[in-house]
Scaffold this motif. Structure first.
Motif, PDB file in Angstrom:
ATOM      1  N   TYR A   1       0.818  -1.222   0.000  1.00 28.76           N
ATOM      2  CA  TYR A   1       0.000   0.000   0.000  1.00 28.76           C
ATOM      3  C   TYR A   1       0.844   1.262   0.000  1.00 28.76           C
ATOM      4  O   TYR A   1       0.430   2.301   0.531  1.00 28.76           O
ATOM      5  CB  TYR A   1      -0.992   0.009   1.161  1.00 28.76           C
TER       6      TYR A   1
ATOM      7  N   LYS B   1      -3.574  -2.144  -5.781  1.00 27.05           N
ATOM      8  CA  LYS B   1      -4.861  -1.479  -5.566  1.00 27.05           C
ATOM      9  C   LYS B   1      -4.851  -0.121  -6.263  1.00 27.05           C
ATOM     10  O   LYS B   1      -3.882   0.637  -6.161  1.00 27.05           O
ATOM     11  CB  LYS B   1      -5.146  -1.280  -4.079  1.00 27.05           C
TER      12      LYS B   1
ATOM     13  N   VAL C   1      -6.735   3.304  -6.141  1.00 26.14           N
ATOM     14  CA  VAL C   1      -7.551   3.936  -5.101  1.00 26.14           C
ATOM     15  C   VAL C   1      -7.672   5.438  -5.337  1.00 26.14           C
ATOM     16  O   VAL C   1      -7.062   6.005  -6.246  1.00 26.14           O
ATOM     17  CB  VAL C   1      -6.943   3.679  -3.701  1.00 26.14           C
TER      18      VAL C   1
ATOM     19  N   LYS D   1      -7.908  -5.168  -8.281  1.00 25.29           N
ATOM     20  CA  LYS D   1      -7.413  -3.838  -7.914  1.00 25.29           C
ATOM     21  C   LYS D   1      -8.425  -3.037  -7.092  1.00 25.29           C
ATOM     22  O   LYS D   1      -8.161  -1.910  -6.688  1.00 25.29           O
ATOM     23  CB  LYS D   1      -7.015  -3.050  -9.166  1.00 25.29           C
TER      24      LYS D   1
ATOM     25  N   PHE E   1     -10.773  -1.894  -3.880  1.00 29.31           N
ATOM     26  CA  PHE E   1     -10.608  -1.828  -2.423  1.00 29.31           C
ATOM     27  C   PHE E   1     -11.960  -2.076  -1.759  1.00 29.31           C
ATOM     28  O   PHE E   1     -13.006  -2.070  -2.415  1.00 29.31           O
ATOM     29  CB  PHE E   1     -10.029  -0.476  -2.000  1.00 29.31           C
TER      30      PHE E   1
END
Length: 519
Positions: A95, A158, A160, A211, A213
């Motif tokens: 992250y 991810k 985001v 990908k 969240f």
């Protein structure tokens, strides 16, 4: 504890705010940091910012607020944040950001995208959305990264928003509110979840399910402030962190707009008109209504992408005199310009501004225009025409939503930097022909975000109870009937016809490299 307080962070395009807010809607302390610069451009038209810059700014404002607040700091029962929308960020498996944030006002476009499946292309064509869909695909930043930075896209675990990443920084949980997932991403706005793999609209984005969240509803306790975050921000470790929603969604809630007879106008960098309704009403065909911060409601919205940015542009390009005078007198250029607005009659003696400086899905070739110049016009006429033009565009958006939803709005509530001008509010009331209200503070986003946190903590049993306690009308501006009659004629006979008349010319400019400044 004298009274429970919410620590609310408001991340805007231009600045970061940290506010201590009580259940009466009073802002007891506030610290603001102006971003300098608000973004940087590696290439013309790009707009990016380093994610760590946002986090460090948040930490700075938090520490400054703690020092300023004294014993009030001990009364914080929860922390929340509201952020700008459509801010894309790629994260690796740990992250950590893989690249800088791409902001909503970035106008890069992806080229050489793989074609959409034939059936999807045919269906888009049947509903007359081929050009709009093509533009949507090109302006979706996830598509640009996948094509132009494939090595980064391959490492992206991810994809985001900046709000998602800030949530993770606060409490260690990578999740986001359904009221924050607003942008070019495969999200089912009606059902408040990710689009299913078989949905035809998935063809617009090069994002696979892995990908995505986690999603939660606004007002959800996402976790507790971590020890590391406590050290960096000065917030006590273990305090509850609650998700709220986007800045515009929080703003609409903070204005008390939770019924179909109210409309919220935001006079910010982007000017918007939002409604709140329990029905899912698309503001224009094929454009989604956004999930509200209040679960069970939706916020149909029309955006004018370069709204009150236009006033900043005017000040920079045409108001050197007022800027210098403001420096000498210790006031602001905006206040001096507001006084001069009174010199110009409603309708600017025939000068009409169309503020569509940035294209959209339903206006893929939009441009700005000012028509009606004559020898009576001055730069102050231009200034007022910008304000009136933004309002005309918002009127057009509101009337379209009213027609689609069979809604009748009777009251207007205003927020954003432009709403601090009483003269702008008076002009707005006369243009819309409706009473315009300002509440007790212009920090409306913070009020809405704090309300979500108070509901999440059980201080309020409902959002309507929160509105009753936290939102208080301070000013009312009523329309001038004579001015409204002038505006109605200009709107119906001129403004509403400008775009269709000029649209072929806009398309020619956009598609011609020579005319658009290319080689």
């Amino acid at each position: 504890m004298s009274e429970p307080l919410i620590l609310a962070f408001d991340l805007g395009t231009q600045s970061m705010r940290a506010l201590l807010i009580n259940a009466k809607g009073e802002i007891l302390q506030k610290v603001q940091k102006v971003f300098d610069p608000p973004y940087f451009s590696k290439h013309p038209g790009w707009a990016e910012q380093k994610p760590d810059y946002y986090w460090k700014s948040l930490c700075e404002t938090s520490l400054a607020l703690k020092e300023k607040s004294g014993s009030l700091w001990q009364d914080i029962i929860a922390v929340t944040s509201a952020t700008i929308r459509d801010t894309c960020l790629c994260l690796d498996r740990d992250y950590n950001p893989l690249r800088d944030v791409i902001l909503w006002l970035d106008d890069r476009k992806a080229e050489n995208l793989p074609p959409v499946p034939a059936i999807a292309g045919m269906l888009f064509g049947l509903v007359g959305m081929s050009e709009g869909i093509a533009l949507q695909r090109r302006v979706s930043h996830c598509n640009w990264v996948s094509v132009n930075e494939p090595e980064i896209w391959a490492k992206t675990d991810k994809f985001v928003f900046i709000s998602t990443w800030l949530n993770y920084k606060f409490c260690g949980n990578l999740a986001d509110s359904t009221a924050s997932v607003i942008g070019h991403i495969p999200f089912d706005f009606k059902n408040r979840t990710w689009l299913k793999a078989g949905d035809i609209k998935r063809a617009l984005w090069e994002v696979d399910d892995g990908k995505f969240f986690d999603l939660v509803e606004p007002g959800t306790i996402l976790g507790d402030i971590t020890a590391k975050t406590a050290e960096e921000t000065g917030i006590q470790a273990g305090i509850t962190y609650i998700v709220s929603g986007s800045d515009k969604g929080c703003e609409t809630l903070g204005l008390s707009c939770l019924s179909e007879d109210k409309a919220g106008l935001s006079f910010g960098t982007t000017a918007t008109v939002q409604l709140a309704t329990k029905r899912y009403i698309e503001p224009t065909p094929f454009m989604p209504a956004y999930p509200s911060v209040a679960p069970g409601y939706y916020n149909p919205e029309i955006e004018i992408y370069r709204g009150y940015w236009l006033l900043s542009w005017f000040k920079r390009e045409f108001a050197a005199k007022e800027v210098m005078e403001a420096e000498r007198s210790g006031t602001s250029a905006e206040m001096l310009l507001d006084e001069r607005l009174k010199e110009i009659p409603p309708g600017c003696q025939g000068l009409v501004m169309q503020p569509y400086f940035t294209p959209g899905v339903n206006m893929p070739f939009a441009k700005g225009a000012i028509i009606g110049f004559s020898d009576v016009h001055t730069r102050i006429h231009i200034y007022r025409s910008i304000i009136e033009g933004i309002n005309f565009a918002l009127m057009e958006g509101l009337r379209g939503m009213e027609k689609r939803g069979k809604i009748q709005v009777s009251r207007i509530y205003v927020a954003g930097g432009g709403s601090q001008s009483a003269e702008v509010c008076r002009i707005t009331a006369s243009q819309f022909g409706l009473p315009v209200y300002r509440i007790q503070t212009h920090e409306v986003t913070g009020i809405g975000a704090a309300m979500a946190a108070f509901v999440g903590k059980g201080i309020f049993s409902s959002y309507n109870e929160g509105i009753e306690s936290m939102v208080h009308i301070k000013d009312e501006f009523n329309p001038d009937p004579k001015a409204h009659a002038v505006y109605e004629e200009i709107y119906g006979e001129i403004f509403a016809k400008i775009f269709d008349k000029l649209s072929p010319l806009y398309a020619k400019i956009e598609t011609s490299k020579k005319l658009s400044g290319g080689i």
